[in-house]
Design a protein around this motif. Structure first.
Motif, short mmCIF file in Angstrom:
data_model
loop_
_atom_site.label_atom_id
_atom_site.label_comp_id
_atom_site.label_asym_id
_atom_site.label_seq_id
_atom_site.Cartn_x
_atom_site.Cartn_y
_atom_site.Cartn_z
N VAL A 84 0.98 -1.02 -0.03
CA VAL A 84 -0.06 0.09 -0.10
C VAL A 84 0.82 1.16 -0.06
N ASN A 102 1.73 1.71 -3.31
CA ASN A 102 0.63 1.98 -4.21
C ASN A 102 -0.37 2.55 -3.27
N PRO A 103 -0.65 3.61 -3.17
CA PRO A 103 -1.43 4.49 -2.43
C PRO A 103 -2.91 4.30 -2.59
N ARG A 104 -3.27 4.01 -3.95
CA ARG A 104 -4.50 3.61 -4.37
C ARG A 104 -5.32 2.70 -3.58
N LEU A 105 -4.34 1.71 -3.16
CA LEU A 105 -4.98 0.61 -2.46
C LEU A 105 -5.37 0.65 -1.05
N TYR A 106 -5.09 2.00 -0.52
CA TYR A 106 -5.54 2.21 0.94
C TYR A 106 -6.92 1.97 1.17
N LYS A 164 -8.74 -0.77 1.11
CA LYS A 164 -9.14 -1.62 0.56
C LYS A 164 -8.76 -3.15 0.98
#
Length: 329
Positions: free
Chosen positions: A16, A19-23, A25
């Motif tokens: 995460v 890949n901060p977009r996965l925070y 999830k």
């Protein structure tokens, strides 16, 4: 006074971070071959997913989970960054694994902080700000109690025994299985004696504990009572060997055993990389339900710390060890 620092859902959190977009999830960090969950975000854990679970079992619980291979380079960087921060705080730091450390707070400049809870929260905030990961921090008069305190309120929990929580109340609130060194396997014996909580074991007769668990049982009692028998030791030289073992519920399931072995291999490979080491040989050992077992060894054609290069030899050793008639734990 000792502190225990444990990075929360470490391998998943490292993904995460990159890949901060996965925070926020549900995320599964997968081991080699993608068949084993070596870490899960807390959003996935909320559905019952556990570390070491087979992917197909995890997806039955959380079919919407995002699956990604563990990023060992990112995890190693994060581990280095956390440890660097800890070493600027405290001269005596002991790394237990890639995501777990002990500190001897007596060696801090100025000694043990007057308000350990405030100090602990400040360090957690500092690590989160600089590294981008959350850690849980526990503190207590022994390493055993510090670890139990650190595991009490995850993620990002802060528990200081003797500061925010009374020792007796804490131990009465923790089941016997929560004690490192007892676990699910040994709790059968403690249950048989009517010792349901950590406090029950702390108050148990020393001789009974010695009969059940040997010398370690008596030492465990002392550590639970707040008498420190083990100090923080700082590794001065790289280890000559690295190993990892864990117990689990008795099983004959070959796929489950292989998933556990892959999880161990992930940690071993990452530790070798941290110390810039390579291995020339590997050993795999399986323990049966009677605490006996057998193992197999293999030599590598050339030293390596690459997971893909080591994996075939691990598989070969596992196949030589595994007996479908046996129950392993």
């Amino acid at each position: 006074m000792f502190a225990h620092i444990d990075a929360d859902a470490f391998f998943a959190s490292a993904i995460v971070r990159k890949n901060p977009r996965l925070y926020g999830k549900p995320l599964l960090a997968l081991g080699m071959g993608g068949g084993c969950v070596i870490a899960a975000s807390y959003e996935a854990k909320a559905f019952g997913v556990k570390t070491g679970m087979r992917l197909k079992d995890a997806l039955q619980l959380c079919p919407q989970a995002i699956r990604m291979p563990a990023d060992f380079h990112e995890a190693a960087r994060a581990s280095h960054e956390i440890e660097a921060i800890l070493r600027t705080l405290c001269p005596l730091v002991e790394q237990m694994s890639v995501d777990e450390w002990y500190l001897d707070l007596r060696t801090l400049q100025g000694g043990i902080p007057q308000n350990v809870t405030a100090w602990a929260r400040a360090q957690q905030e500092n690590i989160h700000r600089k590294v981008g990961l959350t850690v849980s921090l526990g503190a207590g008069p022994t390493k055993l109690l510090a670890k139990m305190a650190g595991e009490y309120k995850k993620p990002a929990g802060t528990t200081v025994l003797g500061d925010t929580l009374d020792l007796e109340a804490f131990l009465k609130d923790r089941p016997a299985a929560a004690i490192p060194g007892i676990g699910r396997k040994r709790v059968v014996h403690t249950d048989a004696h009517g010792w349901k909580t950590a406090w029950d074991i702390a108050q148990a007769p020393a001789e009974e504990l010695r009969k059940l668990f040997g010398k370690s049982g008596v030492e465990l009692k002392e550590e639970l009572l707040g008498n420190a028998l083990y100090g923080v030791t700082s590794e001065e030289a790289p280890p000559k060997s690295v190993s990892r073992c864990r117990s689990f519920r008795p099983t004959k399931d070959k796929d489950y055993l292989w998933a556990q072995l892959l999880k161990h291999l992930e940690y071993i490979v990452l530790k070798m990389r941290r110390h810039d080491l390579s291995c020339k040989g590997i050993s795999v050992w399986l323990r049966d339900n009677e605490y006996k077992g057998g193992g197999a060894n293999a030599s590598l054609p050339q030293p390596s710390h690459a997971a893909d290069a080591i994996l075939p030899f691990v598989r070969n050793c596992f196949e030589r060890c595994y007996d479908p008639r046996m129950t392993y734990t």
